[in-house]
Scaffold this motif. Sequence first.
Motif, mmCIF file in Angstrom:
data_model
loop_
_atom_site.group_PDB
_atom_site.id
_atom_site.type_symbol
_atom_site.label_atom_id
_atom_site.label_comp_id
_atom_site.label_asym_id
_atom_site.label_seq_id
_atom_site.Cartn_x
_atom_site.Cartn_y
_atom_site.Cartn_z
ATOM 1 N N LYS A 123 -3.736 7.589 -35.072
ATOM 2 C CA LYS A 123 -2.673 7.367 -34.087
ATOM 3 C C LYS A 123 -3.236 7.325 -32.670
ATOM 4 C CE LYS A 123 1.028 9.391 -36.812
ATOM 5 N NZ LYS A 123 1.982 10.467 -36.936
ATOM 6 N N SER A 124 -4.347 8.017 -32.464
ATOM 7 C CA SER A 124 -4.976 8.069 -31.145
ATOM 8 C C SER A 124 -6.247 7.223 -31.146
ATOM 9 C CB SER A 124 -5.329 9.514 -30.797
ATOM 10 O OG SER A 124 -6.166 9.562 -29.654
ATOM 11 N N SER A 125 -6.535 6.588 -30.047
ATOM 12 C CA SER A 125 -7.769 5.802 -29.925
ATOM 13 C C SER A 125 -8.842 6.577 -29.164
ATOM 14 C CB SER A 125 -7.474 4.477 -29.219
ATOM 15 O OG SER A 125 -6.959 4.720 -27.918
ATOM 16 N N LEU A 126 -8.631 7.863 -28.937
ATOM 17 C CA LEU A 126 -9.563 8.667 -28.156
ATOM 18 C C LEU A 126 -10.979 8.640 -28.744
ATOM 19 C CD1 LEU A 126 -10.116 10.590 -25.815
ATOM 20 C CD2 LEU A 126 -9.390 12.478 -27.297
ATOM 21 N N GLY A 127 -11.098 8.824 -30.055
ATOM 22 C CA GLY A 127 -12.426 8.821 -30.670
ATOM 23 C C GLY A 127 -13.161 7.519 -30.431
ATOM 24 N N GLU A 128 -12.496 6.398 -30.599
ATOM 25 C CA GLU A 128 -13.116 5.104 -30.350
ATOM 26 C C GLU A 128 -13.477 4.952 -28.875
ATOM 27 O OE1 GLU A 128 -10.314 5.530 -32.085
ATOM 28 O OE2 GLU A 128 -10.340 4.298 -33.882
ATOM 29 N N MET A 129 -12.599 5.417 -27.977
ATOM 30 C CA MET A 129 -12.874 5.328 -26.537
ATOM 31 C C MET A 129 -14.113 6.138 -26.176
ATOM 32 S SD MET A 129 -8.905 5.409 -25.105
ATOM 33 C CE MET A 129 -9.335 6.539 -23.855
ATOM 34 N N LEU A 130 -14.367 7.221 -26.904
ATOM 35 C CA LEU A 130 -15.555 8.045 -26.644
ATOM 36 C C LEU A 130 -16.802 7.478 -27.307
ATOM 37 C CD1 LEU A 130 -13.953 11.590 -27.059
ATOM 38 C CD2 LEU A 130 -14.666 10.480 -24.929
ATOM 39 N N GLY A 131 -16.616 6.483 -28.186
ATOM 40 C CA GLY A 131 -17.762 5.853 -28.836
ATOM 41 C C GLY A 131 -18.119 6.418 -30.194
ATOM 42 N N CYS A 132 -17.229 7.209 -30.805
ATOM 43 C CA CYS A 132 -17.501 7.800 -32.120
ATOM 44 C C CYS A 132 -17.507 6.701 -33.188
ATOM 45 C CB CYS A 132 -16.443 8.841 -32.469
ATOM 46 S SG CYS A 132 -16.322 10.184 -31.271
ATOM 47 N N LYS A 190 -17.425 9.326 -38.675
ATOM 48 C CA LYS A 190 -18.646 9.838 -39.290
ATOM 49 C C LYS A 190 -18.929 11.199 -38.669
ATOM 50 C CE LYS A 190 -20.955 5.443 -40.104
ATOM 51 N NZ LYS A 190 -22.175 4.641 -39.815
ATOM 52 N N VAL A 191 -19.173 12.195 -39.512
ATOM 53 C CA VAL A 191 -19.450 13.539 -39.026
ATOM 54 C C VAL A 191 -20.636 14.132 -39.787
ATOM 55 C CG1 VAL A 191 -17.077 14.025 -38.301
ATOM 56 C CG2 VAL A 191 -17.796 14.603 -40.621
ATOM 57 N N ASN A 192 -21.265 15.151 -39.178
ATOM 58 C CA ASN A 192 -22.326 15.881 -39.867
ATOM 59 C C ASN A 192 -21.731 17.109 -40.561
ATOM 60 O OD1 ASN A 192 -21.979 17.881 -37.901
ATOM 61 N ND2 ASN A 192 -23.820 17.330 -36.767
ATOM 62 N N GLU A 218 -19.464 17.401 -36.401
ATOM 63 C CA GLU A 218 -19.759 16.737 -35.134
ATOM 64 C C GLU A 218 -19.838 15.240 -35.402
ATOM 65 O OE1 GLU A 218 -22.684 17.262 -31.295
ATOM 66 O OE2 GLU A 218 -23.535 17.649 -33.271
ATOM 67 N N THR A 219 -19.211 14.459 -34.557
ATOM 68 C CA THR A 219 -19.237 13.013 -34.712
ATOM 69 C C THR A 219 -20.587 12.471 -34.266
ATOM 70 O OG1 THR A 219 -18.428 12.533 -32.483
ATOM 71 C CG2 THR A 219 -16.753 12.922 -34.203
ATOM 72 N N THR A 220 -20.706 11.154 -34.235
ATOM 73 C CA THR A 220 -21.948 10.524 -33.788
ATOM 74 C C THR A 220 -22.133 10.619 -32.274
ATOM 75 O OG1 THR A 220 -20.799 8.400 -33.721
ATOM 76 C CG2 THR A 220 -22.035 8.923 -35.739
ATOM 77 N N VAL A 221 -21.146 11.163 -31.570
ATOM 78 C CA VAL A 221 -21.255 11.409 -30.134
ATOM 79 C C VAL A 221 -21.479 12.900 -29.943
ATOM 80 C CG1 VAL A 221 -20.054 11.323 -27.910
ATOM 81 C CG2 VAL A 221 -19.776 9.454 -29.551
ATOM 82 N N TYR A 244 -16.345 16.652 -31.764
ATOM 83 C CA TYR A 244 -16.121 17.072 -33.143
ATOM 84 C C TYR A 244 -14.809 16.502 -33.661
ATOM 85 C CZ TYR A 244 -19.972 20.292 -32.538
ATOM 86 O OH TYR A 244 -21.219 20.818 -32.339
ATOM 87 N N ALA A 245 -14.722 16.384 -34.970
ATOM 88 C CA ALA A 245 -13.503 15.881 -35.602
ATOM 89 C C ALA A 245 -13.090 16.844 -36.710
ATOM 90 C CB ALA A 245 -13.734 14.487 -36.174
#
Length: 144
Positions: free
Chosen positions: A76-85, A94-96, A100-103, A107-108
């Motif tokens: 619903k939110s585009s925040l993750g994409e805006m941050l480059g995740c 993608k998380v470890n 933690e995301t790729t940024v 974290y997600a």
Amino acid sequence: MHFGLTQDLVLFTNGPADLPAELREAMVHRKVELVETRIQALLHEETVLKAVALEDGRIIKRDALFAAPMLPFETKSSLGEMLGCEKTELGLFKVNEMNETTVKGVYAAGDNMTRQHSVLHASGHGVTAGAGIVSDMLYGEFMR
């Protein structure tokens, strides 16, 4: 005879279905209704499902519906994409192992990073992400 947890099961295929004859026979035997008419709308009051409206005008009362997800998932939110995740092919972040995301430092948790869509799973993933954040704050790169 009933099928699983209910005696009132309807399979909506949202159009003509190519089901094997054996499956169709098993559904008839178990009294599972097959509806191959396209779905026009899900009728609800606030968040409570009331019925399925079909293109032919029929309304079939239902209080629960299981549906295959439409992939890729969309948040619903585009925040993750805006941050480059980065996302997976399923549309999840993608998380470890600490979520933690790729940024770095982002974290997600919950539905945006796993196919396990439930409050309990989301809570657990939030705890893991929180532990990762605390570890980063206290130890930074030293613990990696």
